[in-house]
Design an enzyme around this catalytic site. Sequence first.
Site, PDB file in Angstrom:
ATOM      1  N   SER A 189      52.848-106.641  10.256  1.00 53.70           N
ATOM      2  CA  SER A 189      51.989-105.896   9.329  1.00 53.70           C
ATOM      3  C   SER A 189      50.696-105.421   9.989  1.00 53.70           C
ATOM      4  O   SER A 189      50.031-106.153  10.727  1.00 53.70           O
ATOM      5  CB  SER A 189      51.653-106.757   8.113  1.00 53.70           C
ATOM      6  OG  SER A 189      50.785-106.054   7.240  1.00 53.70           O
ATOM      7  N   SER A 217      48.293-104.231   7.937  1.00 57.04           N
ATOM      8  CA  SER A 217      47.304-104.312   6.856  1.00 57.04           C
ATOM      9  C   SER A 217      46.071-105.136   7.222  1.00 57.04           C
ATOM     10  O   SER A 217      44.950-104.761   6.844  1.00 57.04           O
ATOM     11  CB  SER A 217      47.953-104.869   5.584  1.00 57.04           C
ATOM     12  OG  SER A 217      48.897-103.962   5.067  1.00 57.04           O
ATOM     13  N   LYS A 272      57.885-107.388  -4.399  1.00 50.85           N
ATOM     14  CA  LYS A 272      57.206-106.506  -5.339  1.00 50.85           C
ATOM     15  C   LYS A 272      57.622-106.692  -6.792  1.00 50.85           C
ATOM     16  O   LYS A 272      56.796-106.589  -7.695  1.00 50.85           O
ATOM     17  CB  LYS A 272      57.393-105.055  -4.899  1.00 50.85           C
ATOM     18  CG  LYS A 272      56.730-104.748  -3.563  1.00 50.85           C
ATOM     19  CD  LYS A 272      56.873-103.298  -3.154  1.00 50.85           C
ATOM     20  CE  LYS A 272      56.200-103.028  -1.820  1.00 50.85           C
ATOM     21  NZ  LYS A 272      56.284-101.610  -1.429  1.00 50.85           N
ATOM     22  N   ASP A 316      51.148 -98.127  -4.067  1.00 50.47           N
ATOM     23  CA  ASP A 316      52.063 -97.237  -3.351  1.00 50.47           C
ATOM     24  C   ASP A 316      52.149 -95.895  -4.074  1.00 50.47           C
ATOM     25  O   ASP A 316      52.172 -94.831  -3.444  1.00 50.47           O
ATOM     26  CB  ASP A 316      53.465 -97.849  -3.259  1.00 50.47           C
ATOM     27  CG  ASP A 316      53.551 -98.949  -2.216  1.00 50.47           C
ATOM     28  OD1 ASP A 316      52.757 -98.939  -1.258  1.00 50.47           O
ATOM     29  OD2 ASP A 316      54.431 -99.828  -2.356  1.00 50.47           O
ATOM     30  N   GLY A 366      67.024 -92.388  -1.403  1.00 54.91           N
ATOM     31  CA  GLY A 366      66.971 -93.843  -1.498  1.00 54.91           C
ATOM     32  C   GLY A 366      66.790 -94.319  -2.915  1.00 54.91           C
ATOM     33  O   GLY A 366      66.314 -93.577  -3.781  1.00 54.91           O
TER      34      GLY A 366
END
Length: 293
Positions: free
Chosen positions: A23, A25, A74, A111, A144
């Site tokens: 990551s 982040s 999530k 997102d 997707g």
Amino acid sequence: MQKPEETPAARKAAVCGKPIAHSLSPFIHTAGFAATGLLDWTYTAIECAESELPDLVAGLGPEWAGLSLTMPLKETALRLASSASPLAIAVGCANTLVRQPDGTWHADNTDVIGMVQVLREAGLGVSTGRHAAKVDPPRITVLGGGGTARAALGAAAQLGAETVTLVTRRPEAREELGPVAVALGITLDGVSWDDAAGTFDADAIIATVPKGAADPLAEQVSWRPGSVFFDALYDPWPTPLAAAATAHEVPVFSGLDLLLAQALSQFEQFTGLPEAPEEAMRKALGEAVQNRA
């Protein structure tokens, strides 16, 4: 109602997921803390499986300001929250948990916010304001059917799309996203993966599939002038589809653009500051990518 917690000066935040060592982040948020003088704030990465998230969240003390959630956490994150934004509820997943003064957690999906920001900057979306010119609803194709596709549908709705072409490898994925479309007030035009190459005649194509899945399409699609390509991947980069779009002078945006844009909203929610230091966070992201090359 719970009483407000006593919030310590030194605060913590982290990104959680599995795997998580890759990551970027922590580089983005740590730079944001430094740029805004939050020198007692820290941001780390925590390896966490879906089954481990409830205990992890329950054990966090008042020093924790928030969590960023990546796959596969999530949907679980949304279920753990005591409250959630309408966007997170509509798309059925959250990538952000923000600790409230009473110790409960609020869920959001930045997102969606990040995708909207990137695509608006690319010129997509319905004009607003009393004197704005009328703009036709954008035509958007989403490749997707997973968690990122949910965010893409949310972004499409925010941008004024009425119908979204959804291309999936599994018919069941299109069925699973039906309730999301209803909640967002959009219509899905489901297309099988075998017919994906014929769906690129759109204002924007958003690819949310795993690496390699869409590579064969690079030799099959015809790019329409004026369209935009947004690939949620960023490693490896460029993907064959992104390279093909660039070769046809189609503007391309990557998962790095999304990573930064969604982090800006997370930063503001974690810290309570009105505006994240975008340039400092962008610079840190660029340096982190270069150092890993």
